[in-house]
Design a protein around this motif. Sequence first.
Motif, PDB file in Angstrom:
ATOM      1  N   PRO A 218      68.544  62.886  46.551  1.00  0.00           N
ATOM      2  CA  PRO A 218      67.188  63.428  46.591  1.00  0.00           C
ATOM      3  C   PRO A 218      66.408  63.001  47.822  1.00  0.00           C
ATOM      4  CG  PRO A 218      67.617  62.334  44.481  1.00  0.00           C
ATOM      5  CD  PRO A 218      68.769  62.015  45.388  1.00  0.00           C
ATOM      6  N   LEU A 219      66.777  61.880  48.425  1.00  0.00           N
ATOM      7  CA  LEU A 219      66.051  61.399  49.597  1.00  0.00           C
ATOM      8  C   LEU A 219      66.529  62.054  50.871  1.00  0.00           C
ATOM      9  CD1 LEU A 219      65.600  57.520  49.634  1.00  0.00           C
ATOM     10  CD2 LEU A 219      63.856  59.317  49.515  1.00  0.00           C
ATOM     11  N   THR A 220      67.861  62.036  51.070  1.00  0.00           N
ATOM     12  CA  THR A 220      68.410  62.514  52.337  1.00  0.00           C
ATOM     13  C   THR A 220      68.736  63.996  52.299  1.00  0.00           C
ATOM     14  OG1 THR A 220      70.685  62.046  51.647  1.00  0.00           O
ATOM     15  CG2 THR A 220      69.492  60.257  52.734  1.00  0.00           C
ATOM     16  N   GLY A 221      68.859  64.562  51.088  1.00  0.00           N
ATOM     17  CA  GLY A 221      69.242  65.966  50.967  1.00  0.00           C
ATOM     18  C   GLY A 221      70.739  66.195  51.174  1.00  0.00           C
ATOM     19  N   ASP A 222      71.510  65.112  51.390  1.00  0.00           N
ATOM     20  CA  ASP A 222      72.963  65.268  51.598  1.00  0.00           C
ATOM     21  C   ASP A 222      73.667  65.616  50.293  1.00  0.00           C
ATOM     22  OD1 ASP A 222      72.674  64.560  54.190  1.00  0.00           O
ATOM     23  OD2 ASP A 222      73.479  62.515  53.967  1.00  0.00           O
ATOM     24  N   GLN A 223      74.598  66.585  50.378  1.00  0.00           N
ATOM     25  CA  GLN A 223      75.471  66.859  49.225  1.00  0.00           C
ATOM     26  C   GLN A 223      76.589  65.818  49.303  1.00  0.00           C
ATOM     27  OE1 GLN A 223      75.434  70.136  47.103  1.00  0.00           O
ATOM     28  NE2 GLN A 223      76.571  68.723  45.781  1.00  0.00           N
ATOM     29  N   VAL A 224      76.459  64.746  48.541  1.00  0.00           N
ATOM     30  CA  VAL A 224      77.395  63.623  48.674  1.00  0.00           C
ATOM     31  C   VAL A 224      78.749  63.979  48.065  1.00  0.00           C
ATOM     32  CG1 VAL A 224      77.767  61.169  48.226  1.00  0.00           C
ATOM     33  CG2 VAL A 224      75.453  62.017  48.641  1.00  0.00           C
ATOM     34  N   VAL A 225      78.738  64.588  46.889  1.00  0.00           N
ATOM     35  CA  VAL A 225      79.956  65.132  46.276  1.00  0.00           C
ATOM     36  C   VAL A 225      79.568  66.447  45.602  1.00  0.00           C
ATOM     37  CG1 VAL A 225      81.208  62.955  45.876  1.00  0.00           C
ATOM     38  CG2 VAL A 225      79.571  63.765  44.170  1.00  0.00           C
ATOM     39  N   GLY A 226      80.587  67.250  45.254  1.00  0.00           N
ATOM     40  CA  GLY A 226      80.322  68.567  44.676  1.00  0.00           C
ATOM     41  C   GLY A 226      79.892  68.502  43.214  1.00  0.00           C
ATOM     42  N   ALA A 227      79.314  69.605  42.741  1.00  0.00           N
ATOM     43  CA  ALA A 227      78.788  69.666  41.371  1.00  0.00           C
ATOM     44  C   ALA A 227      79.903  69.500  40.323  1.00  0.00           C
ATOM     45  CB  ALA A 227      78.067  70.992  41.158  1.00  0.00           C
ATOM     46  N   ARG A 228      81.080  70.005  40.620  1.00  0.00           N
ATOM     47  CA  ARG A 228      82.200  69.894  39.669  1.00  0.00           C
ATOM     48  C   ARG A 228      82.625  68.430  39.512  1.00  0.00           C
ATOM     49  NH1 ARG A 228      84.999  69.345  36.405  1.00  0.00           N
ATOM     50  NH2 ARG A 228      86.915  70.346  35.705  1.00  0.00           N
ATOM     51  N   VAL A 229      82.587  67.703  40.634  1.00  0.00           N
ATOM     52  CA  VAL A 229      82.903  66.269  40.600  1.00  0.00           C
ATOM     53  C   VAL A 229      81.859  65.535  39.766  1.00  0.00           C
ATOM     54  CG1 VAL A 229      82.970  64.167  42.028  1.00  0.00           C
ATOM     55  CG2 VAL A 229      84.215  66.217  42.761  1.00  0.00           C
ATOM     56  N   VAL A 230      80.598  65.883  39.969  1.00  0.00           N
ATOM     57  CA  VAL A 230      79.524  65.219  39.221  1.00  0.00           C
ATOM     58  C   VAL A 230      79.704  65.444  37.715  1.00  0.00           C
ATOM     59  CG1 VAL A 230      77.035  65.263  38.749  1.00  0.00           C
ATOM     60  CG2 VAL A 230      77.860  65.284  41.106  1.00  0.00           C
ATOM     61  N   ARG A 231      80.062  66.659  37.340  1.00  0.00           N
ATOM     62  CA  ARG A 231      80.267  66.943  35.912  1.00  0.00           C
ATOM     63  C   ARG A 231      81.365  66.041  35.338  1.00  0.00           C
ATOM     64  NH1 ARG A 231      82.424  72.673  33.590  1.00  0.00           N
ATOM     65  NH2 ARG A 231      84.424  71.606  33.574  1.00  0.00           N
ATOM     66  N   GLN A 232      82.435  65.876  36.104  1.00  0.00           N
ATOM     67  CA  GLN A 232      83.546  65.029  35.664  1.00  0.00           C
ATOM     68  C   GLN A 232      83.088  63.566  35.524  1.00  0.00           C
ATOM     69  OE1 GLN A 232      86.588  66.090  34.984  1.00  0.00           O
ATOM     70  NE2 GLN A 232      87.877  64.256  35.025  1.00  0.00           N
ATOM     71  N   VAL A 233      82.358  63.100  36.518  1.00  0.00           N
ATOM     72  CA  VAL A 233      81.924  61.703  36.535  1.00  0.00           C
ATOM     73  C   VAL A 233      80.955  61.425  35.382  1.00  0.00           C
ATOM     74  CG1 VAL A 233      80.619  59.993  37.863  1.00  0.00           C
ATOM     75  CG2 VAL A 233      82.307  61.435  39.012  1.00  0.00           C
ATOM     76  N   LEU A 234      79.988  62.316  35.192  1.00  0.00           N
ATOM     77  CA  LEU A 234      79.018  62.099  34.111  1.00  0.00           C
ATOM     78  C   LEU A 234      79.694  62.148  32.746  1.00  0.00           C
ATOM     79  CD1 LEU A 234      75.943  64.167  35.397  1.00  0.00           C
ATOM     80  CD2 LEU A 234      76.174  61.682  35.309  1.00  0.00           C
ATOM     81  N   SER A 235      80.688  63.017  32.614  1.00  0.00           N
ATOM     82  CA  SER A 235      81.406  63.103  31.333  1.00  0.00           C
ATOM     83  C   SER A 235      82.125  61.796  31.041  1.00  0.00           C
ATOM     84  CB  SER A 235      82.441  64.229  31.356  1.00  0.00           C
ATOM     85  OG  SER A 235      81.829  65.442  31.695  1.00  0.00           O
ATOM     86  N   VAL A 236      82.758  61.246  32.067  1.00  0.00           N
ATOM     87  CA  VAL A 236      83.486  59.991  31.872  1.00  0.00           C
ATOM     88  C   VAL A 236      82.500  58.835  31.640  1.00  0.00           C
ATOM     89  CG1 VAL A 236      85.022  58.343  32.988  1.00  0.00           C
ATOM     90  CG2 VAL A 236      85.536  60.768  33.107  1.00  0.00           C
ATOM     91  N   MET A 237      81.360  58.860  32.330  1.00  0.00           N
ATOM     92  CA  MET A 237      80.344  57.830  32.065  1.00  0.00           C
ATOM     93  C   MET A 237      79.867  57.923  30.618  1.00  0.00           C
ATOM     94  SD  MET A 237      78.125  58.091  35.586  1.00  0.00           S
ATOM     95  CE  MET A 237      76.700  57.133  35.068  1.00  0.00           C
ATOM     96  N   ALA A 238      79.666  59.156  30.140  1.00  0.00           N
ATOM     97  CA  ALA A 238      79.148  59.339  28.780  1.00  0.00           C
ATOM     98  C   ALA A 238      80.135  58.821  27.739  1.00  0.00           C
ATOM     99  CB  ALA A 238      78.843  60.815  28.528  1.00  0.00           C
ATOM    100  N   THR A 239      81.423  58.958  28.011  1.00  0.00           N
ATOM    101  CA  THR A 239      82.408  58.567  26.985  1.00  0.00           C
ATOM    102  C   THR A 239      82.977  57.169  27.200  1.00  0.00           C
ATOM    103  OG1 THR A 239      84.068  59.752  28.295  1.00  0.00           O
ATOM    104  CG2 THR A 239      83.145  60.913  26.406  1.00  0.00           C
ATOM    105  N   CYS A 240      82.974  56.680  28.427  1.00  0.00           N
ATOM    106  CA  CYS A 240      83.664  55.409  28.718  1.00  0.00           C
ATOM    107  C   CYS A 240      82.800  54.392  29.461  1.00  0.00           C
ATOM    108  CB  CYS A 240      84.903  55.653  29.573  1.00  0.00           C
ATOM    109  SG  CYS A 240      85.950  57.014  29.060  1.00  0.00           S
ATOM    110  N   GLY A 241      81.588  54.760  29.838  1.00  0.00           N
ATOM    111  CA  GLY A 241      80.804  53.920  30.744  1.00  0.00           C
ATOM    112  C   GLY A 241      80.422  52.570  30.176  1.00  0.00           C
ATOM    113  N   MET A 242      80.342  52.483  28.846  1.00  0.00           N
ATOM    114  CA  MET A 242      79.921  51.216  28.256  1.00  0.00           C
ATOM    115  C   MET A 242      81.079  50.530  27.526  1.00  0.00           C
ATOM    116  SD  MET A 242      76.860  51.019  29.345  1.00  0.00           S
ATOM    117  CE  MET A 242      75.854  49.878  28.389  1.00  0.00           C
TER     118      MET A 242
END
Length: 408
Positions: A218-242
Amino acid sequence: MKSIIPDYLDEALAQVASDASGHLADYIPELAAANPERLAAVFATTDGRLYGAGDVDTAFTIQSISKPFAYAMALDDAGFDAVLAKVGVEPSGEAFNEISLERDTGRPRNPMINAGAITVHALVGSPQLTPAERVARVVDGLSAFAGRRLEVDEATCVSEMQNAHRNLAIAHMLRSHGILTEDPTVVVDGYIRQCSVQVTARDLAMMAATLANGGVNPLTGDQVVGARVVRQVLSVMATCGMYDTAGDWATQVGIPAKSGVAGGLIGALPGQVGIATFSPRLDPHGNSVRGISLFERFSSDMGMHVMEVPATTRTVIRSNRASGSGPDATRVFELQGGIRFAGAERIVREVVDTAPTEPRLAFDLAMVSSIDDVARRMLREVVYRLRSEGHHVEIADPESVMGDRVRA
Ligand code: GLN
């Protein structure tokens, strides 16, 4: 007027401040020397606004909070197939440093436990990178998520490396199964450098906000990784992050999250906000005690549970009215808000139920804030069918939410 959010955060910190339960991580001597009283909470919005309270600028090591970000980099660099062939996505229900792999394949169960994260570290960058270049790629990537240059804290790194028996054991086991192909000591060294990157609660909130913002910092406006990657990462955080409390967390808090043994904790609420807390005393699972309390509060005070989503579909049709007469008689459907599958279904139903008899039809999208691919395709099909039935269909789309094709 003064914003209400910093006051809310101050109040939340005051409510948990007196809780001195839990212990500092002591298997890394440098972490045992931390000030246990440190306490911070930061919200970062998806348009880059930061709200903080407490020790928001205190530096500490990222530890396991690096795992989802390194996973994102590996998915981006090596591709999904290569990463999934080596690291699963199933919650392990075990401690973060459990020495266990999938029985048949020898794969670590997920990228959030150490076995998975050590493997993921080796998958970042191109296979030709030297170990030092790989660490540089990881630090660059973490920096891109944070929106500022981050550095490795050498003291914590050395301290952990001298006591890394367990991670070395895990890496040797991975090597014996052919999951790691490099020297296990070198990979663990790189992984520990990754864990020793210094951050503040502010940085972590911005990193989480980048995930919440579809991979765009949000600060730099850089697309750091793609949206599909983010979906994968958030899904794994939701199920395994803790780790072995992932189920409790998913039900009580319901925000994709990741903890670290230095006391950091992040949550990324897709489309809304990145959250970070910092408080070094840990529960027996290795999660920050006061961090968990804060997140429980945030989730319930602000309706942040991802499974608790308001029904926006009822409001997508702002009006449905007839105007004019004779050959100019027009049926106008005025749409509004964000439209996804369920909203598009309401629109399709409205059109079908109305069974318009007017020769002209108009869809007014001026008040539509967003429309996803599925909804766009559904609306195009509606327009196509209406036209083939002989209606003259117009679309008022000043913000071009539909793309150009349909207007022709
Ligand atoms: N560097 C730590 C380890 O590998 C990270 C663990 C954590 O934060 N849960 O043991």
